[in-house]
Design a protein around this motif. Structure first.
Motif, PDB file in Angstrom:
ATOM      1  N   GLU A   3       0.838  -1.146   0.227  1.00 54.85           N
ATOM      2  CA  GLU A   3      -0.192   0.119   0.086  1.00 54.85           C
ATOM      3  C   GLU A   3       0.983   1.305   0.078  1.00 54.85           C
ATOM      4  OE1 GLU A   3      -3.135   2.033   3.020  1.00 54.85           O
ATOM      5  OE2 GLU A   3      -2.398   0.169   3.518  1.00 54.85           O
ATOM      6  N   LYS A   4       0.522   2.171  -0.792  1.00 54.69           N
ATOM      7  CA  LYS A   4       1.266   3.516  -0.754  1.00 54.69           C
ATOM      8  C   LYS A   4       0.626   4.549   0.079  1.00 54.69           C
ATOM      9  CE  LYS A   4       4.218   2.659  -4.201  1.00 54.69           C
ATOM     10  NZ  LYS A   4       5.653   2.938  -4.390  1.00 54.69           N
ATOM     11  N   LYS A   5       1.238   5.377   0.874  1.00 51.27           N
ATOM     12  CA  LYS A   5       0.700   6.266   1.539  1.00 51.27           C
ATOM     13  C   LYS A   5       1.279   7.701   1.345  1.00 51.27           C
ATOM     14  CE  LYS A   5      -0.699   3.305   5.613  1.00 51.27           C
ATOM     15  NZ  LYS A   5      -0.955   3.589   6.861  1.00 51.27           N
ATOM     16  N   ASN A  31       9.690  12.106  -6.595  1.00 52.22           N
ATOM     17  CA  ASN A  31       8.987  11.029  -5.695  1.00 52.22           C
ATOM     18  C   ASN A  31       9.550   9.597  -5.632  1.00 52.22           C
ATOM     19  OD1 ASN A  31       6.635  10.718  -3.294  1.00 52.22           O
ATOM     20  ND2 ASN A  31       6.521   8.943  -4.734  1.00 52.22           N
ATOM     21  N   GLU A  35      11.977   7.623  -2.694  1.00 51.57           N
ATOM     22  CA  GLU A  35      11.438   6.249  -2.345  1.00 51.57           C
ATOM     23  C   GLU A  35      12.757   5.272  -2.523  1.00 51.57           C
ATOM     24  OE1 GLU A  35       8.096   3.076  -2.529  1.00 51.57           O
ATOM     25  OE2 GLU A  35       7.757   5.052  -3.255  1.00 51.57           O
TER      26      GLU A  35
END
Length: 59
Positions: A3-5, A31, A35
């Motif tokens: 999941e990405k938050k 971004n 990461e």
């Protein structure tokens, strides 16, 4: 895939500009570069969670 938050990040303008140039050189978004750098640092420090093998076997 995990999941990405969303996470708001305050960063020095000069550091962000350098990071953007680095990301551009490697054909990533800023971004994605953040990461990538964080994941690499976590892996090198032995702090990256191990993949759950039960999830991988279901795919």
């Amino acid at each position: 895939m995990s999941e990405k938050k969303a996470y708001p990040l305050r960063i020095n303008a000069d550091i962000l500009a350098a990071l953007q140039r680095w990301a551009d050189d490697e054909l990533r978004s800023a971004n994605a570069q953040i990461e990538y750098v964080l994941r690499d640092a976590l892996r090198k420090a032995g702090r990256l969670p191990k993949p759950d093998s039960s999830k991988e076997s279901k795919q």
